[in-house]
Motif scaffolding. Structure first.
Motif, PDB file in Angstrom:
ATOM      1  N   ALA A   1       0.837  -1.208   0.000  1.00 26.88           N
ATOM      2  CA  ALA A   1       0.000   0.000   0.000  1.00 26.88           C
ATOM      3  C   ALA A   1       0.867   1.250   0.000  1.00 26.88           C
ATOM      4  CB  ALA A   1      -0.926  -0.013   1.213  1.00 26.88           C
ATOM      5  N   GLU A   2       1.987   1.220   0.724  1.00 33.34           N
ATOM      6  CA  GLU A   2       2.908   2.365   0.742  1.00 33.34           C
ATOM      7  C   GLU A   2       3.508   2.595  -0.643  1.00 33.34           C
ATOM      8  OE1 GLU A   2       4.378   1.730   5.383  1.00 33.34           O
ATOM      9  OE2 GLU A   2       5.369   0.694   3.718  1.00 33.34           O
ATOM     10  N   GLN A   3       3.839   1.522  -1.339  1.00 32.02           N
ATOM     11  CA  GLN A   3       4.428   1.659  -2.671  1.00 32.02           C
ATOM     12  C   GLN A   3       3.441   2.257  -3.669  1.00 32.02           C
ATOM     13  OE1 GLN A   3       7.614   1.125  -3.570  1.00 32.02           O
ATOM     14  NE2 GLN A   3       8.193   0.515  -1.502  1.00 32.02           N
ATOM     15  N   LYS A   4       2.149   2.116  -3.398  1.00 28.98           N
ATOM     16  CA  LYS A   4       1.120   2.613  -4.313  1.00 28.98           C
ATOM     17  C   LYS A   4       0.735   4.076  -4.047  1.00 28.98           C
ATOM     18  CE  LYS A   4      -0.969  -1.948  -4.993  1.00 28.98           C
ATOM     19  NZ  LYS A   4      -2.153  -2.812  -4.742  1.00 28.98           N
ATOM     20  N   LEU A   5       1.370   4.709  -3.078  1.00 27.24           N
ATOM     21  CA  LEU A   5       1.019   6.092  -2.731  1.00 27.24           C
ATOM     22  C   LEU A   5       1.489   7.093  -3.781  1.00 27.24           C
ATOM     23  CD1 LEU A   5       1.808   6.110   1.111  1.00 27.24           C
ATOM     24  CD2 LEU A   5      -0.442   5.970  -0.005  1.00 27.24           C
ATOM     25  N   ASP A   6       2.390   6.662  -4.664  1.00 22.00           N
ATOM     26  CA  ASP A   6       2.916   7.529  -5.728  1.00 22.00           C
ATOM     27  C   ASP A   6       3.608   8.754  -5.145  1.00 22.00           C
ATOM     28  OD1 ASP A   6       3.433   8.175  -8.372  1.00 22.00           O
ATOM     29  OD2 ASP A   6       1.588   9.335  -8.602  1.00 22.00           O
ATOM     30  N   LEU A   7       4.397   8.538  -4.109  1.00 18.11           N
ATOM     31  CA  LEU A   7       5.077   9.650  -3.435  1.00 18.11           C
ATOM     32  C   LEU A   7       6.074  10.343  -4.350  1.00 18.11           C
ATOM     33  CD1 LEU A   7       5.760   8.035   0.077  1.00 18.11           C
ATOM     34  CD2 LEU A   7       3.785   9.406  -0.663  1.00 18.11           C
ATOM     35  N   GLU A   8       6.607   9.609  -5.322  1.00 16.36           N
ATOM     36  CA  GLU A   8       7.624  10.174  -6.212  1.00 16.36           C
ATOM     37  C   GLU A   8       7.097  11.334  -7.051  1.00 16.36           C
ATOM     38  OE1 GLU A   8       6.758   7.024  -6.058  1.00 16.36           O
ATOM     39  OE2 GLU A   8       8.492   5.992  -5.188  1.00 16.36           O
ATOM     40  N   SER A   9       5.781  11.371  -7.242  1.00 17.31           N
ATOM     41  CA  SER A   9       5.191  12.414  -8.087  1.00 17.31           C
ATOM     42  C   SER A   9       4.887  13.697  -7.316  1.00 17.31           C
ATOM     43  CB  SER A   9       3.901  11.895  -8.732  1.00 17.31           C
ATOM     44  OG  SER A   9       2.889  11.714  -7.750  1.00 17.31           O
ATOM     45  N   MET A  10       5.082  13.685  -5.986  1.00 19.59           N
ATOM     46  CA  MET A  10       4.731  14.842  -5.152  1.00 19.59           C
ATOM     47  C   MET A  10       5.988  15.577  -4.701  1.00 19.59           C
ATOM     48  SD  MET A  10       2.088  12.921  -2.550  1.00 19.59           S
ATOM     49  CE  MET A  10       0.997  11.622  -3.148  1.00 19.59           C
ATOM     50  N   PRO A  11       5.872  16.881  -4.423  1.00 16.13           N
ATOM     51  CA  PRO A  11       6.970  17.569  -3.750  1.00 16.13           C
ATOM     52  C   PRO A  11       7.283  16.860  -2.434  1.00 16.13           C
ATOM     53  CG  PRO A  11       5.326  19.126  -4.521  1.00 16.13           C
ATOM     54  CD  PRO A  11       4.729  17.766  -4.706  1.00 16.13           C
ATOM     55  N   ALA A  12       8.519  16.917  -2.003  1.00 20.55           N
ATOM     56  CA  ALA A  12       8.970  16.111  -0.865  1.00 20.55           C
ATOM     57  C   ALA A  12       8.148  16.352   0.406  1.00 20.55           C
ATOM     58  CB  ALA A  12      10.443  16.382  -0.590  1.00 20.55           C
ATOM     59  N   GLU A  13       7.870  17.608   0.731  1.00 24.09           N
ATOM     60  CA  GLU A  13       7.093  17.891   1.949  1.00 24.09           C
ATOM     61  C   GLU A  13       5.697  17.286   1.864  1.00 24.09           C
ATOM     62  OE1 GLU A  13       8.255  21.722   4.472  1.00 24.09           O
ATOM     63  OE2 GLU A  13       7.424  22.228   2.520  1.00 24.09           O
ATOM     64  N   GLN A  14       5.059  17.461   0.738  1.00 19.28           N
ATOM     65  CA  GLN A  14       3.718  16.910   0.560  1.00 19.28           C
ATOM     66  C   GLN A  14       3.750  15.388   0.631  1.00 19.28           C
ATOM     67  OE1 GLN A  14       1.817  18.014  -3.145  1.00 19.28           O
ATOM     68  NE2 GLN A  14       0.184  16.526  -2.886  1.00 19.28           N
ATOM     69  N   ALA A  15       4.778  14.786   0.039  1.00 11.30           N
ATOM     70  CA  ALA A  15       4.901  13.330   0.040  1.00 11.30           C
ATOM     71  C   ALA A  15       5.059  12.794   1.461  1.00 11.30           C
ATOM     72  CB  ALA A  15       6.087  12.905  -0.818  1.00 11.30           C
TER      73      ALA A  15
END
Length: 212
Positions: free
Chosen positions: A74-88
């Motif tokens: 589920a963490e891998q599916k959050l797509d954190l790479e597409s967000m600015p670091a703080e938002q991610a």
């Protein structure tokens, strides 16, 4: 019966056993869980449980692995790479808190495994691989934050992950005693909202470059 049908039926039976076992282990721990109860919940017989999993210990290991893989996937599916670091990072903190609230069985399963000094996880290569992947994702997020000028350098990804988990985990595992000790209901909607806000503030203050 065709081979495809047999495979499908076997997969369905194993899934029912896993779901039933998760509830039983989460409620009673490894020591208190009863195979008879798991079989009844799963609408299977004990022979099938031992056929597919070998023993209660091995079934517990399978359930524990599935629980860890669920949250890691589920963490891998959050797509954190597409967000600015703080938002991610904020998104990850919110996700972790919400996951614990929605999956209380995960916490109780982890508690049970800690009582057994992680002897089942020690044998699990799939958990090791998934955990390394998550730490790498966290390190990538921190490195990106440093490049963006919003995170301070030198933060250990593993330590940060432990802290994010701990500030939610401790609160929820100690909610009953905490309610008495601190003389407030820790599980009201308002209390949970207040706690999440505190968690977010704590983590972001810890990593921000302007806190140096």
């Amino acid at each position: 019966m065709t081979e495809k049908r047999k495979t499908r039926d076997a997969d369905a039976t194993k899934l029912r056993i896993m779901q039933a076992a998760k509830k039983e282990f989460a409620k009673h721990g490894l020591g208190g869980a009863r195979v008879d109860e798991i079989a009844e919940r799963a609408k299977a017989n004990k022979r099938m449980i031992y056929h597919y999993f070998g023993s209660k210990e091995k079934l517990f290991k399978a359930v524990l692995e599935a629980a860890y893989l669920d949250i890691r996937n589920a963490e891998q599916k959050l797509d954190l790479e597409s967000m600015p670091a703080e938002q991610a990072l904020e998104h990850l903190v919110r996700f972790t808190w919400d996951y614990y609230l929605k999956h209380p069985e995960f916490i109780t399963l982890v508690n049970s495994e800690n009582l057994h000094r992680a002897r089942h996880l020690k044998k699990s290569e799939v958990i090791a691989v998934a955990s390394r992947k998550f730490v790498a994702m966290m390190q990538s997020l921190l490195d990106r934050g440093v490049k963006e000028g919003v995170f301070r350098p030198g933060i250990d990804a593993t330590q940060l992950n432990i802290t994010i988990a701990a500030i939610g985990y401790y609160y929820l595992t100690n909610r009953f005693t905490g309610t008495i000790v601190f003389e407030r209901d820790l599980m009201t909607p308002e209390a949970l909202k207040e706690r999440l806000a505190f968690n977010l503030d704590t983590i972001m203050r810890l990593v921000r470059a302007d806190t140096l």
